[in-house]
Write an enzyme that holds these catalytic residues in place. Structure first.
Site, short mmCIF file in Angstrom:
data_model
loop_
_atom_site.label_atom_id
_atom_site.label_comp_id
_atom_site.label_asym_id
_atom_site.label_seq_id
_atom_site.Cartn_x
_atom_site.Cartn_y
_atom_site.Cartn_z
NE ARG B 18 -0.69 -0.70 4.90
CZ ARG B 18 -1.05 -0.26 6.09
NH1 ARG B 18 -2.06 0.57 6.20
NH2 ARG B 18 -0.45 -0.67 7.18
CD GLU B 66 -16.97 2.15 1.93
OE1 GLU B 66 -18.20 2.07 2.16
OE2 GLU B 66 -16.14 2.36 2.82
CG PHE B 91 -14.77 -1.45 4.25
CD1 PHE B 91 -15.60 -2.29 4.98
CD2 PHE B 91 -13.66 -0.92 4.86
CE1 PHE B 91 -15.33 -2.58 6.32
CE2 PHE B 91 -13.37 -1.20 6.20
CZ PHE B 91 -14.21 -2.04 6.92
CG HIS B 116 -6.23 -2.95 4.95
ND1 HIS B 116 -5.54 -1.92 4.35
CD2 HIS B 116 -6.07 -2.81 6.29
CE1 HIS B 116 -4.99 -1.19 5.30
NE2 HIS B 116 -5.28 -1.70 6.47
CG ASP B 124 -8.07 -4.16 11.73
OD1 ASP B 124 -7.79 -3.90 12.92
OD2 ASP B 124 -8.01 -3.32 10.81
NE ARG B 174 -2.72 -3.53 9.14
CZ ARG B 174 -1.89 -4.08 10.04
NH1 ARG B 174 -1.33 -5.24 9.77
NH2 ARG B 174 -1.64 -3.49 11.18
#
Lengths: 300, 325
Positions: B18, B66, B91, B116, B124, B174
Site C-alpha cells: 500500500r 463506498e 469495504f 487490506h 483486525d 497491508r
C-alpha cells in the site's frame, strides 16, 4: 433544444412563452403514445413510471438541456441521467422526438438485437450517458459527472431523474450528503414523486415523508412542483440553475400512469406489464391518438 | 526480469504494497493530468495520504460511503477524468454492483485499488480480511484483476494500470512486503513470469504468496525437488499461454493465494489448463473459511498458506503425476 428559456433572465412561470409550452406539451404527448406503443410491442415494460415523468423529460429535452443529436460527444454538453432506468421507454421516446434516434427504431423495445434494451445502456445508445437499471447508481454517476465537469472548469450541468421508490436506496443519501459537501451547484436532481412503487404506495412499503425536509437537512435547495405543469417545471429548472454553492432538487409531484385513465394511480401498472391490444388502443385513444395513428403505432 | 532468469532471492522487508502504491501514484500524477484519487476516509490506510499531501486538488473525499464513491467514479470517467478509487478491499466489495454496472458495463476507464486484502490484514480479524474479492471482481466481464507481489512490482503495476484503457481491480497489501525484484524488473498486464525455473512442479502464486512460494521452492530443493515458481500478478486476463507451457514442462502445479480457494487464482489457473493441458493441481489458499485475528504470519501458518504448506502441496501434486492419463 430551444434556447429561448435559457437565454431569458426571467424566472417566473408567466415569462415562459406560450408557443414553447405548446411545443413541449406536444412532445410529452408523443412520449406517452410512444411509450404505450413500445411496451405493447415488447409485451413487457414499465408504463406507469414512464408516463409519470413524460412532462419532465419533455421540458428537459425541449428547453433545458444543452444537448444536441449532432454532437453527442461534445464535452461541453449537459448530462442527463435517467436514474430510474426502468422508465426508459419515455427516454427513448423523447430522444426519438428530438432526433437522437429513429422514431420507428425506438419502438423496437426489449428485443434481441435492438439497442433499446429494457434498461438503458450507454454502449448501445451513447446519448443515454450512463447505463442504469440498478436504483441509486445513476444519481451517483451524475454526481461524478458534475464533479468531473467542475474539475475541468466545464460550465455545464448534470441532471438526474430519480424515482420515489429509488429514494429507499441508501446510496441516494450517500450521494445527497456528498453533493452538498462538495457544493455541487451544477447538479440537479428531479424526483418523479408519483407516490407509488412496484408493489404498493411508498407509504405502505417504506415511508419517504417528510421528503422535502430530508433534502433540506442534507443541504440541498428544494423546490416542490407539479410535475405535470410545464411552465412550472421549466421555470423551476431555470431557477435551480441560478443557485450557487448548493445542489438543487425538484420534488415533482406526479401521477403514476398520467394520461391513461385506467392506469392513473394504480401500482398494477408499475412494471412487467403485458398490454393487450385493446388496452394499448384505449390508452392511445385517451392520449388523443386518431384511429389511423393507433393502427400505425400498434400494427405496423 | 526475463522468463528464464536466475531465481529471485527473498530479500529484506521493503515497504508495504500500500505504501508502494501510494508513493507510485503520487509520483505519477504529473504524467496523468486527468488523474483523480477517490477516498472513503481511509487514506492513511491505503497509502494515498502521500497523494493527498502532494496533490490535494486531485484528491476527492467521499466519506465512508463506498457505493456512492464507486458509482461516482463511473461518472468522473464518463466526463474524461481518470478516477482511481481507493479503499479497503472488504469495504470496496460492498460496491461490487456499482463496479459492475456503473464502471464495467459502461466500459469506463476507472480503477479500483483495494488495500487490506486477505489474512495479510492481520489483527483486525475476520470481518476485515477480504478473501473473496478476486473471485468477485474476476467474474465481472471486462474487469482486469491484478495482485502484484512486491513493492517494485507495485510501482510498475500502478503505472501500467494508469496507462491501460479500461476498468481494473488491483490488490495492494497491508503488511511490510518482501523485496523480490530489483530495479530491472518488468511488469506487463496479462503476463506471468517464471521467477525461478524448475522441472518437477510449477508453483503459481500472486501477491504475498509469491514470496512464500519462492521459500517453498527452497524447501523442496533440499528434498531434491526442482520447483518452478511463476509470479501470476495478473489474474485476469490470465496468462494461459505460460500456464500451458508450464503444465507441459513440469506436469503438475500448485496454486498459492491469500484468498479463498474458490474462484481466485487457483480457479483461474485450472480454467486455463483444464481443457488442453490437464495435469494434477493442488490449491493452497483459504479452505472456504473466514479469517480471524492474529499477526499475518501467524494467520498464514494457522490457515495453511505458508511455505511448508505450499511445499507439501507440491509433493502431493508430484505424487499424482500421471494420474490423469
Amino acid at each position: 433544444m430551444i434556447s429561448a428559456v435559457k437565454l431569458s433572465t426571467q424566472t417566473s412561470a408567466a415569462a415562459i412563452q406560450p408557443d414553447l409550452e405548446v411545443q413541449i406539451a406536444e412532445a410529452a404527448r408523443f412520449v406517452r403514445r410512444h411509450t404505450i406503443a413500445s411496451i405493447y410491442r415488447a409485451t413487457s415494460g414499465h408504463p406507469g413510471g414512464a408516463l409519470s415523468c413524460a412532462d419532465i423529460l419533455a421540458c428537459l429535452f425541449g428547453a433545458e438541456l444543452n444537448v444536441w443529436p449532432t454532437a453527442t460527444n461534445d464535452r461541453l454538453r449537459d448530462r442527463f441521467v435517467l436514474s430510474k432506468g426502468h422508465a426508459c421507454p419515455a427516454l427513448y421516446a423523447i430522444a426519438a422526438y428530438h432526433g437522437f434516434c429513429d422514431k420507428a427504431d425506438a419502438l423496437n423495445l426489449r428485443k434481441l438485437g435492438s439497442p433499446f434494451q429494457g434498461h438503458p445502456h450507454v454502449r448501445d445508445l451513447p446519448w443515454v450517458e450512463t447505463s442504469t437499471g440498478s436504483l441509486g447508481q445513476g444519481f451517483s454517476v451524475a454526481l461524478g459527472m458534475a464533479m468531473g465537469m467542475k474539475l475541468q472548469k466545464i460550465n455545464a450541468r448534470a441532471y438526474a431523474l430519480l424515482g420515489d421508490g429509488e429514494l429507499q436506496e441508501g446510496e441516494v443519501w450517500e450521494a445527497a450528503m456528498c453533493a452538498a459537501h462538495h457544493r455541487l451547484d451544477n447538479l440537479c436532481a428531479i424526483i418523479d414523486y408519483n407516490k407509488l412503487q412496484s408493489d404498493a404506495t411508498n407509504e405502505a412499503i417504506m415511508r419517504l415523508e417528510p421528503l422535502a425536509d430530508k433534502w433540506r437537512a442534507f443541504g440541498w435547495t428544494v423546490f416542490e412542483i407539479d410535475g405535470h405543469n410545464i411552465p412550472e417545471i421549466l421555470s423551476t429548472l431555470h431557477l435551480a440553475a441560478s443557485i450557487h454553492e448548493r445542489p438543487s432538487v425538484l420534488i415533482a409531484h406526479t401521477v403514476k400512469g398520467k394520461g391513461v385513465p385506467y392506469m392513473e394511480g394504480s401500482p398494477a401498472w408499475h412494471g412487467s406489464v403485458k398490454l393487450t391490444r385493446d388496452q394499448a388502443a384505449d390508452a392511445l385513444a385517451a392520449l388523443g391518438a386518431e384511429q389511423h395513428e393507433i393502427k400505425e403505432l400498434l400494427d405496423v | 526480469m526475463s522468463d528464464n532468469s536466475a531465481p529471485a532471492l527473498i530479500g529484506t522487508s521493503g515497504d508495504s504494497l500500500r505504501e508502494a502504491f501510494g508513493k507510485a501514484l503520487t509520483n505519477l500524477a504529473g504524467e496523468f493530468p486527468k488523474l483523480v484519487v477517490l477516498d472513503a476516509d481511509v487514506a492513511g490506510g491505503t497509502g494515498v495520504h502521500h497523494f493527498r499531501k502532494a496533490h490535494p486538488e486531485k484528491f476527492i473525499q467521499f466519506g465512508i460511503a463506498e457505493q456512492n464513491m464507486v458509482a461516482a467514479a463511473g461518472g468522473l470517467a464518463a466526463v474524461g477524468m481518470l478516477p482511481v478509487v481507493t479503499g479497503f478491499a472488504v469495504f470496496l466489495s460492498r460496491a461490487f454492483e456499482q463496479a459492475r454496472l456503473s464502471i464495467a458495463y459502461c466500459k469506463r476507464n476507472a480503477k479500483i485499488v483495494a488495500s487490506h486484502p486477505g489474512l495479510d490484514v492481520g489483527p483486525d480479524g475476520g470481518s476485515a480480511q477480504a478473501l473473496e474479492d478476486i473471485a468477485a471482481f474476476r467474474a465481472i466481464p471486462g474487469m482486469t484483476v491484478i495482485s502484484p507481489a512486491d513493492p517494485k512490482e507495485m510501482e510498475l503495476a500502478t503505472r501500467a494500470m494508469l496507462e491501460f484503457d479500461g476498468p481494473v481491480y488491483m490488490r495492494t497489501g497491508r503488511s511490510a512486503a518482501k523485496r523480490l525484484f530489483g530495479d530491472d524488473h518488468r511488469f506487463e498486464i496479462g503476463k506471468g513470469q517464471i521467477v525461478r525455473d524448475g522441472r518437477d512442479v510449477t508453483l503459481v502464486a500472486c501477491g504475498v504468496e509469491v514470496a512464500r512460494s519462492l521459500e517453498a521452492a527452497e524447501l523442496l530443493e533440499t528434498d531434491g525437488i526442482d520447483a518452478r515458481v511463476v509470479n501470476m500478478a495478473t489474474i485476469k486476463p490470465i496468462d494461459a499461454k505460460l500456464l500451458k507451457q508450464c503444465a507441459a514442462e513440469t506436469g503438475c502445479m500448485v496454486t498459492a493465494e491469500d484468498h479463498n480457494v474458490y474462484g481466485g487464482l487457483g480457479s483461474a489457473v485450472a480454467e486455463a489448463v483444464a481443457q488442453s493441458h490437464p495435469c494434477p493441481i493442488e490449491f493452497v489458499g483459504l479452505n472456504d473459511t473466514f479469517g480471524t485475528s492474529g499477526e499475518p504470519d501467524e494467520l498464514a501458518a494457522h490457515f495453511g498458506i505458508t511455505a511448508p504448506f505450499v511445499a507439501e502441496a507440491a509433493r502431493r501434486a508430484i505424487a499424482r503425476k500421471g494420474s490423469l492419463q
